[in-house]
Design a protein around this motif. Structure first.
Motif, PDB file in Angstrom:
ATOM      1  N   LEU A 198       0.987  -1.041   0.062  1.00  0.00           N
ATOM      2  CA  LEU A 198      -0.125   0.037   0.146  1.00  0.00           C
ATOM      3  C   LEU A 198       0.966   1.235   0.003  1.00  0.00           C
ATOM      4  N   SER A 199       1.839   1.127   0.720  1.00  0.00           N
ATOM      5  CA  SER A 199       2.775   2.343   0.871  1.00  0.00           C
ATOM      6  C   SER A 199       3.480   2.758  -0.499  1.00  0.00           C
ATOM      7  N   THR A 200       4.054   1.485  -1.325  1.00  0.00           N
ATOM      8  CA  THR A 200       4.604   1.691  -2.456  1.00  0.00           C
ATOM      9  C   THR A 200       3.786   2.386  -3.417  1.00  0.00           C
ATOM     10  N   VAL A 201       2.489   1.992  -3.690  1.00  0.00           N
ATOM     11  CA  VAL A 201       1.510   2.491  -4.484  1.00  0.00           C
ATOM     12  C   VAL A 201       1.240   3.896  -4.130  1.00  0.00           C
ATOM     13  N   VAL A 202       0.984   4.233  -2.963  1.00  0.00           N
ATOM     14  CA  VAL A 202       0.612   5.700  -2.485  1.00  0.00           C
ATOM     15  C   VAL A 202       1.904   6.595  -2.738  1.00  0.00           C
ATOM     16  N   GLY A 203       3.061   6.139  -2.031  1.00  0.00           N
ATOM     17  CA  GLY A 203       4.125   6.704  -2.406  1.00  0.00           C
ATOM     18  C   GLY A 203       4.392   7.047  -3.971  1.00  0.00           C
ATOM     19  N   ALA A 204       4.110   5.903  -4.813  1.00  0.00           N
ATOM     20  CA  ALA A 204       4.414   6.151  -6.232  1.00  0.00           C
ATOM     21  C   ALA A 204       3.459   7.312  -6.883  1.00  0.00           C
ATOM     22  N   ILE A 205       2.209   7.238  -6.419  1.00  0.00           N
ATOM     23  CA  ILE A 205       1.126   8.282  -6.612  1.00  0.00           C
ATOM     24  C   ILE A 205       1.407   9.742  -6.671  1.00  0.00           C
ATOM     25  N   VAL A 206       2.068   9.635  -5.275  1.00  0.00           N
ATOM     26  CA  VAL A 206       2.428  11.271  -4.716  1.00  0.00           C
ATOM     27  C   VAL A 206       3.680  11.771  -5.367  1.00  0.00           C
ATOM     28  N   VAL A 207       4.611  10.906  -5.927  1.00  0.00           N
ATOM     29  CA  VAL A 207       5.879  11.274  -6.507  1.00  0.00           C
ATOM     30  C   VAL A 207       5.724  11.460  -7.813  1.00  0.00           C
ATOM     31  N   VAL A 208       4.739  11.076  -8.407  1.00  0.00           N
ATOM     32  CA  VAL A 208       4.354  11.290 -10.126  1.00  0.00           C
ATOM     33  C   VAL A 208       3.750  12.638  -9.934  1.00  0.00           C
ATOM     34  N   GLY A 209       2.736  12.531  -9.029  1.00  0.00           N
ATOM     35  CA  GLY A 209       2.095  14.033  -9.009  1.00  0.00           C
ATOM     36  C   GLY A 209       2.738  15.164  -9.027  1.00  0.00           C
ATOM     37  N   ALA A 210       3.871  15.107  -7.940  1.00  0.00           N
ATOM     38  CA  ALA A 210       4.698  16.113  -7.512  1.00  0.00           C
ATOM     39  C   ALA A 210       5.930  16.415  -8.872  1.00  0.00           C
ATOM     40  N   LEU A 211       6.144  15.421  -9.591  1.00  0.00           N
ATOM     41  CA  LEU A 211       6.759  15.399 -10.813  1.00  0.00           C
ATOM     42  C   LEU A 211       5.912  16.092 -12.209  1.00  0.00           C
ATOM     43  N   ILE A 212       4.724  15.910 -12.090  1.00  0.00           N
ATOM     44  CA  ILE A 212       3.757  16.466 -13.097  1.00  0.00           C
ATOM     45  C   ILE A 212       3.550  17.900 -12.541  1.00  0.00           C
ATOM     46  N   GLY A 213       3.143  18.286 -11.340  1.00  0.00           N
ATOM     47  CA  GLY A 213       2.950  19.455 -11.035  1.00  0.00           C
ATOM     48  C   GLY A 213       1.661  20.022 -11.401  1.00  0.00           C
ATOM     49  N   ARG A 214       1.694  21.182 -12.060  1.00  0.00           N
ATOM     50  CA  ARG A 214       0.402  21.962 -12.474  1.00  0.00           C
ATOM     51  C   ARG A 214      -0.498  21.929 -11.078  1.00  0.00           C
ATOM     52  N   ASN A 215      -1.873  21.535 -11.721  1.00  0.00           N
ATOM     53  CA  ASN A 215      -2.660  21.389 -10.473  1.00  0.00           C
ATOM     54  C   ASN A 215      -3.064  20.066 -10.229  1.00  0.00           C
ATOM     55  N   VAL A 216      -2.155  19.154 -11.045  1.00  0.00           N
ATOM     56  CA  VAL A 216      -2.579  17.514 -10.738  1.00  0.00           C
ATOM     57  C   VAL A 216      -1.973  17.207  -9.454  1.00  0.00           C
ATOM     58  N   ASP A 217      -0.749  17.681  -9.005  1.00  0.00           N
ATOM     59  CA  ASP A 217      -0.309  17.432  -7.649  1.00  0.00           C
ATOM     60  C   ASP A 217      -1.323  18.147  -6.579  1.00  0.00           C
ATOM     61  N   ARG A 218      -1.828  19.249  -6.561  1.00  0.00           N
ATOM     62  CA  ARG A 218      -2.542  19.612  -5.769  1.00  0.00           C
ATOM     63  C   ARG A 218      -3.846  19.076  -5.315  1.00  0.00           C
ATOM     64  N   PHE A 219      -4.517  18.594  -6.589  1.00  0.00           N
ATOM     65  CA  PHE A 219      -5.495  17.412  -6.105  1.00  0.00           C
ATOM     66  C   PHE A 219      -5.052  15.840  -5.500  1.00  0.00           C
ATOM     67  N   ILE A 220      -4.112  15.673  -5.756  1.00  0.00           N
ATOM     68  CA  ILE A 220      -3.370  14.486  -5.141  1.00  0.00           C
ATOM     69  C   ILE A 220      -2.962  14.615  -3.826  1.00  0.00           C
TER      70      ILE A 220
END
Length: 180
Positions: free
Chosen positions: A61-83
């Motif tokens: 579970l931590s691997t999945v959630v961590g990957a989603i948050v890191v990908v969101g931080a790399l994408i930026g814009r407002n995607v990371d805000r919602f994540i």
């Protein structure tokens, strides 16, 4: 929530902190999978990784959630805000629920008090990053700042009906006392 700052000066810092928290969660999950491989999925064995107790379920579970948050931080814009907003709420409730279930058989993710505290810290980091992570163009920034300083509301809300007609000020009557 609709009138949060746009292009806040500390937005890059909050995004970086959220990305680092996501990287820690991802590393915790990957190392946890390696350490707990071959044990029961919801096992209660005393396996510690990066200062927190874990089992295979919590590591996956931590691997999945961590990957989603890191990908969101790399994408930026407002995607990371919602994540980050969603992650903040999820971590807050996960910490509260697991704190309530700590010494029961329902502690399926092998939480400890330290894990609950870290969950609250991650909720704070993700919540701040979500609240101050909104980005937009200069026109949106001007409209939002105008609203903050007494201007019109730049967002048409669905709950707003037709505007009320302007009523002229009624002259003030002298103060009447009820018992005078």
């Amino acid at each position: 929530m609709l009138h949060l700052p746009i292009n806040h000066p500390l937005q890059p810092l909050y995004r970086t902190l959220a990305g680092l928290a996501g990287a820690y969660i991802l590393a915790f999950g990957i190392i946890g999978i390696v350490e707990t491989w071959g044990t029961p999925f919801f096992g209660r064995q005393p396996t510690w990784v990066l200062g927190l107790r874990t089992n295979l379920a919590f590591s996956v579970l931590s691997t999945v959630v961590g990957a989603i948050v890191v990908v969101g931080a790399l994408i930026g814009r407002n995607v990371d805000r919602f994540i980050n907003m969603i992650a903040g709420v999820v971590f807050l409730f996960a910490g509260l629920i697991m704190l309530a279930l700590l010494h029961t058989d329902l502690n399926l993710l092998n939480f400890t008090v330290a894990t609950c505290i870290m969950s609250f810290i991650f909720a704070l980091v993700f919540g701040l990053a979500g609240l101050y992570g909104r980005v937009g163009d200069p026109r949106e920034v001007r409209a939002e700042e105008s609203f903050r300083h007494g201007g019109y509301d730049p967002i048409r809300h669905t709950w707003q009906g037709k505007p009320m007609p302007h009523r002229p000020e009624e002259p003030e009557e002298p103060e009447r006392h009820r018992f005078a």
